[in-house]
Design a protein around this motif. Structure first.
Motif, PDB file in Angstrom:
ATOM      1  N   PRO B 392       0.848  -1.198   0.000  1.00 25.26           N
ATOM      2  CA  PRO B 392       0.000   0.000   0.000  1.00 25.26           C
ATOM      3  C   PRO B 392       0.883   1.247   0.000  1.00 25.26           C
ATOM      4  CG  PRO B 392      -0.056  -1.106   2.136  1.00 25.26           C
ATOM      5  CD  PRO B 392       0.918  -1.852   1.295  1.00 25.26           C
ATOM      6  N   ILE B 393       0.705   2.095  -1.019  1.00 29.29           N
ATOM      7  CA  ILE B 393       1.591   3.261  -1.164  1.00 29.29           C
ATOM      8  C   ILE B 393       0.750   4.517  -1.403  1.00 29.29           C
ATOM      9  CG2 ILE B 393       3.500   4.299  -2.458  1.00 29.29           C
ATOM     10  CD1 ILE B 393       4.387   1.565  -3.260  1.00 29.29           C
ATOM     11  N   PHE B 394       1.114   5.563  -0.714  1.00 25.99           N
ATOM     12  CA  PHE B 394       0.468   6.861  -0.851  1.00 25.99           C
ATOM     13  C   PHE B 394       1.361   7.747  -1.716  1.00 25.99           C
ATOM     14  CE2 PHE B 394      -1.996  10.486   0.314  1.00 25.99           C
ATOM     15  CZ  PHE B 394      -1.095  11.528   0.441  1.00 25.99           C
ATOM     16  N   LYS B 395       0.759   8.390  -2.753  1.00 25.56           N
ATOM     17  CA  LYS B 395       1.552   9.241  -3.652  1.00 25.56           C
ATOM     18  C   LYS B 395       0.917  10.629  -3.706  1.00 25.56           C
ATOM     19  CE  LYS B 395       3.102   5.266  -6.244  1.00 25.56           C
ATOM     20  NZ  LYS B 395       3.384   4.582  -7.487  1.00 25.56           N
ATOM     21  N   TYR B 396       1.635  11.606  -3.257  1.00 24.57           N
ATOM     22  CA  TYR B 396       1.144  12.987  -3.233  1.00 24.57           C
ATOM     23  C   TYR B 396       1.632  13.684  -4.499  1.00 24.57           C
ATOM     24  CZ  TYR B 396       0.278  17.738  -1.650  1.00 24.57           C
ATOM     25  OH  TYR B 396      -0.171  19.031  -1.552  1.00 24.57           O
ATOM     26  N   GLN B 397       0.666  14.149  -5.306  1.00 23.02           N
ATOM     27  CA  GLN B 397       1.010  14.780  -6.586  1.00 23.02           C
ATOM     28  C   GLN B 397       1.534  16.194  -6.344  1.00 23.02           C
ATOM     29  OE1 GLN B 397       0.867  13.347  -9.471  1.00 23.02           O
ATOM     30  NE2 GLN B 397      -0.464  11.587  -9.207  1.00 23.02           N
ATOM     31  N   LEU B 398       2.677  16.494  -6.929  1.00 25.49           N
ATOM     32  CA  LEU B 398       3.307  17.784  -6.659  1.00 25.49           C
ATOM     33  C   LEU B 398       2.887  18.870  -7.654  1.00 25.49           C
ATOM     34  CD1 LEU B 398       6.847  16.402  -5.826  1.00 25.49           C
ATOM     35  CD2 LEU B 398       5.151  17.234  -4.226  1.00 25.49           C
ATOM     36  N   ASN B 399       2.791  18.522  -8.923  1.00 25.81           N
ATOM     37  CA  ASN B 399       2.496  19.556  -9.922  1.00 25.81           C
ATOM     38  C   ASN B 399       1.647  18.986 -11.059  1.00 25.81           C
ATOM     39  OD1 ASN B 399       4.537  17.921 -10.914  1.00 25.81           O
ATOM     40  ND2 ASN B 399       5.432  19.534 -12.172  1.00 25.81           N
ATOM     41  N   MET B 400       0.607  18.272 -10.687  1.00 24.72           N
ATOM     42  CA  MET B 400      -0.232  17.640 -11.709  1.00 24.72           C
ATOM     43  C   MET B 400      -1.001  18.690 -12.504  1.00 24.72           C
ATOM     44  SD  MET B 400      -2.663  14.504 -10.846  1.00 24.72           S
ATOM     45  CE  MET B 400      -4.106  14.134 -11.740  1.00 24.72           C
ATOM     46  N   TYR B 401      -1.511  19.713 -11.777  1.00 27.35           N
ATOM     47  CA  TYR B 401      -2.292  20.760 -12.433  1.00 27.35           C
ATOM     48  C   TYR B 401      -1.471  22.036 -12.511  1.00 27.35           C
ATOM     49  CZ  TYR B 401      -6.436  17.878 -12.171  1.00 27.35           C
ATOM     50  OH  TYR B 401      -7.339  16.863 -12.338  1.00 27.35           O
ATOM     51  N   ASP B 402      -1.818  22.844 -13.512  1.00 26.88           N
ATOM     52  CA  ASP B 402      -1.094  24.082 -13.733  1.00 26.88           C
ATOM     53  C   ASP B 402      -1.904  25.229 -13.152  1.00 26.88           C
ATOM     54  OD1 ASP B 402      -0.256  26.042 -16.664  1.00 26.88           O
ATOM     55  OD2 ASP B 402       0.719  25.914 -14.706  1.00 26.88           O
ATOM     56  N   ASN B 403      -1.401  25.810 -12.074  1.00 29.23           N
ATOM     57  CA  ASN B 403      -1.990  27.028 -11.544  1.00 29.23           C
ATOM     58  C   ASN B 403      -3.469  26.872 -11.174  1.00 29.23           C
ATOM     59  OD1 ASN B 403      -1.730  29.642 -10.737  1.00 29.23           O
ATOM     60  ND2 ASN B 403      -2.355  30.510 -12.702  1.00 29.23           N
TER      61      ASN B 403
END
Lengths: 184, 422
Positions: B392-403
């Protein structure tokens, strides 16, 4: 090869069928593109984009309604995309619209070339709404969706287009009368 | 109104429908673009399927090879091999009354053994007259050779365990001495080292040290969510209920064992993420600025309320470090690292009155983005070379969306796979 069979083949991405469909409708749609595009080159680009979208999305056409109507809407929407982002349609309230004065229109007196000319002279926002309403028979709600404007703006632009065209027809009529009287 | 109708009719009747044949180059451009799109679709979509397929075939070939090499049956196939015995690791007997030789010193002797290549050992009785003998008991070498050692001898030649390997030129891991003449009983077989936790740990440790690479097909269930209060498509929809869906991810994981407890791993995954914004007015959905509305999209959509669905597919390349907290048959690892995401598919759809209306792609997504990963790994070793993982792994998206304001997207997945060491 009938149209249903042609559509089925195009769904299978058969290139020959796609070309056949293109040849069948490209004349009409290029005329449409010329009407709704800012230039000849833009009209060519819009025609290319339109047919690419038609072939990409043909699987969505489920046989209900007119296929030509479905394609026509894709073509028009493609042409209008430049106006969606580059255009500013002024928002008018309906009560600002004046009903045109009574006009006696003798169709035989007015040549087609003159009418085409005065349409082309209209400001873009009036011309596009007028063409969509009068020639393509779209309702104001549909025009508003396509151009991302309100229904009120669509109605007011149509009214202003009619007013503008009528004034030019009247002006021409008076000029012709003057010339005729001046010649006597 | 009558005047309006008159004007409209005048133009409709007098202005002809304009038709004009476009230049031939228009069709040439259309045809070339269609061919290019089809070629790209054929190439990009299945390319990693092909890679995964090739890797899966390799794993399958190795598995079949290993299973074929060490048939699991109760009738051991015997091969005559001359091996050099360097060390005796452990002796066990199935009969406690028989003497069990202790771990002896390294001896260099030439023995001729009947060797067994079975994967598991079976216990059998032996009434051989001989006991396990060492050179210290006064027997001659000849006597030793001819005597029966009822115990199992697992040889660890030169500190390498060729577990399940062929005996051609290699050291055997299971060895059974030749029965003396007249003995009709099956040789004594003890419990294999693999069947004890201590033994497996030792063998697995060695396998980990000597077989540093691992590969595995991976499949996961992934949930996509957002810690922030905003909406990815339009902040006007921030108050609308937004929910993620559980989707699947699959791919290939490769690992390199840096040390006994530390492993570096990478690979690639195809990951789908879905989210739904509920109770959106159709007219608002058609005017969301973050969606590049398809020209054909607005037709046939009635007035009403629907759900705005966003479907994204990424190619993920993770780079993670795995540290073993518990290093036994059942293992527990801590996993941390980062991933790179390449956007492959980007669709928004309005679902209204039971129908799906594709709208177009979102225009506020970065084509390349990164995530910070943290998770746990649970492993179970079937054998020193095969083990199952459940991560089980948690992945936090850093820059998926732009602004985009107030958006903190993440996804949580449970990744599992069967790994092969080599």
């Amino acid at each position: 090869m009938n149209l249903s069979h042609l559509i089925a083949q195009c769904k299978k991405k058969d290139r020959r069928s796609q070309e056949k469909l293109y040849r069948l409708f490209s004349g009409k749609f290029f005329g449409l593109c010329l009407k709704y595009s800012g230039s000849y080159e833009q009209a060519k680009d819009n025609l290319q984009e339109s047919f690419i979208k038609i072939f990409e999305n043909i699987f969505q056409f489920n046989g209900k309604g007119s296929f030509e109507g479905w394609m026509t809407r894709i073509v028009i929407n493609t042409c209008l995309r430049e106006y969606q982002t580059n255009f500013i349609f002024q928002e008018y309230e309906d009560n600002h619209i004046q009903e045109p004065d009574e006009l006696s229109l003798d169709e035989d007196e007015i040549p087609a070339e003159f009418l085409i000319g005065i349409i082309e002279e209209l400001p873009d926002q009036y011309r596009i709404v007028f063409n969509l309403y009068v020639f393509e028979n779209f309702a104001h709600r549909e025009i508003a969706d396509m151009l991302k404007i309100s229904v009120g703006t669509s109605k007011s632009n149509l009214a202003r287009a009619r007013q503008n065209l009528k004034e030019k027809i009247v002006t021409r009529k008076h000029e012709l009368k003057r010339k005729a009287n001046g010649g006597k | 109104m009558e005047e309006n109708r008159k004007i409209d009719e005048l133009f409709r009747k007098k202005v002809p429908l304009k038709e004009e044949t476009p230049p031939e180059e228009v069709w040439n451009v259309i045809s070339a673009r269609l061919s290019r799109q089809e070629k790209n679709r054929r190439f990009f979509l299945p390319i990693w399927y092909r890679i995964a397929g090739i890797a899966a075939v390799f794993v399958l070939i190795f598995t079949v090879y290993k299973l074929w090499e060490r048939p699991i049956n109760n009738s051991p196939s015997l091969e005559n091999q001359t091996v050099e015995k360097n060390d005796i690791l452990q002796n066990r007997e199935s009969h406690p009354e028989q003497s069990v030789p202790k771990k002896s010193e390294i001896k260099k002797e030439q023995f001729q053994f009947k060797t067994q290549t079975a994967a598991t050992a079976t216990a059998a009785k032996s009434t051989g007259s001989g006991k396990a003998k060492t050179s210290t008991n006064g027997m001659t070498r000849e006597e030793e050779r001819s005597s029966v050692s009822p115990a199992i001898t697992i040889l660890r030649a030169k500190k390498r365990i060729a577990f399940g390997s062929s005996l051609n030129g290699r050291k055997a891991d299971f060895m059974v001495p030749i029965l003396p003449k007249g003995t009709t009983e099956e040789p004594v077989m003890g419990v294999s080292k693999f069947e004890t936790d201590e033994g497996l740990e030792e063998i697995t440790t060695d396998a980990r040290v000597h077989n540093k690479f691992s590969i595995s097909p991976v499949i996961a269930a992934v949930y996509y969510g957002n810690f922030g209060d905003g909406n990815a498509l339009d902040n006007k929809l921030a108050d609308n209920r937004n929910s993620g869906e559980i989707q699947t991810a699959y791919g290939i994981s490769v690992g390199y064992q840096v040390s006994q407890r530390l492993k570096v791993r990478s690979g690639f995954n195809n990951i789908s993420l879905n989210s739904n914004t509920q109770n959106v007015e159709n007219s608002i959905a058609l005017n969301v600025k973050a969606i590049d509305l398809d020209p054909a999209a607005s037709f046939g959509i009635p007035e009403g309320i629907g759900n705005l669905n966003q479907h994204l597919v990424f190619l993920e390349i993770p780079l993670e470090v795995e540290y073993a907290l518990v290093n036994k048959r059942f293992g527990i690892n801590i996993i941390t690292g980062a991933s790179t995401f390449f956007l492959k598919e980007n669709k928004t759809t309005l679902i209204s009155s039971g129908l799906s209306h594709p709208l177009g792609p979102a225009n506020n997504l970065n084509k390349t983005s990164f995530s910070a990963n943290l998770g746990l790994g649970f492993t179970y070793h079937f054998s020193p070379k095969f083990y199952f993982t459940f991560d089980p792994i948690f992945k936090y998206q850093l820059n998926m969306y732009d602004n985009v304001q107030d958006l903190q997207p993440y996804h949580f997945g449970v990744y599992s796979g069967i790994h092969f060491r080599f």
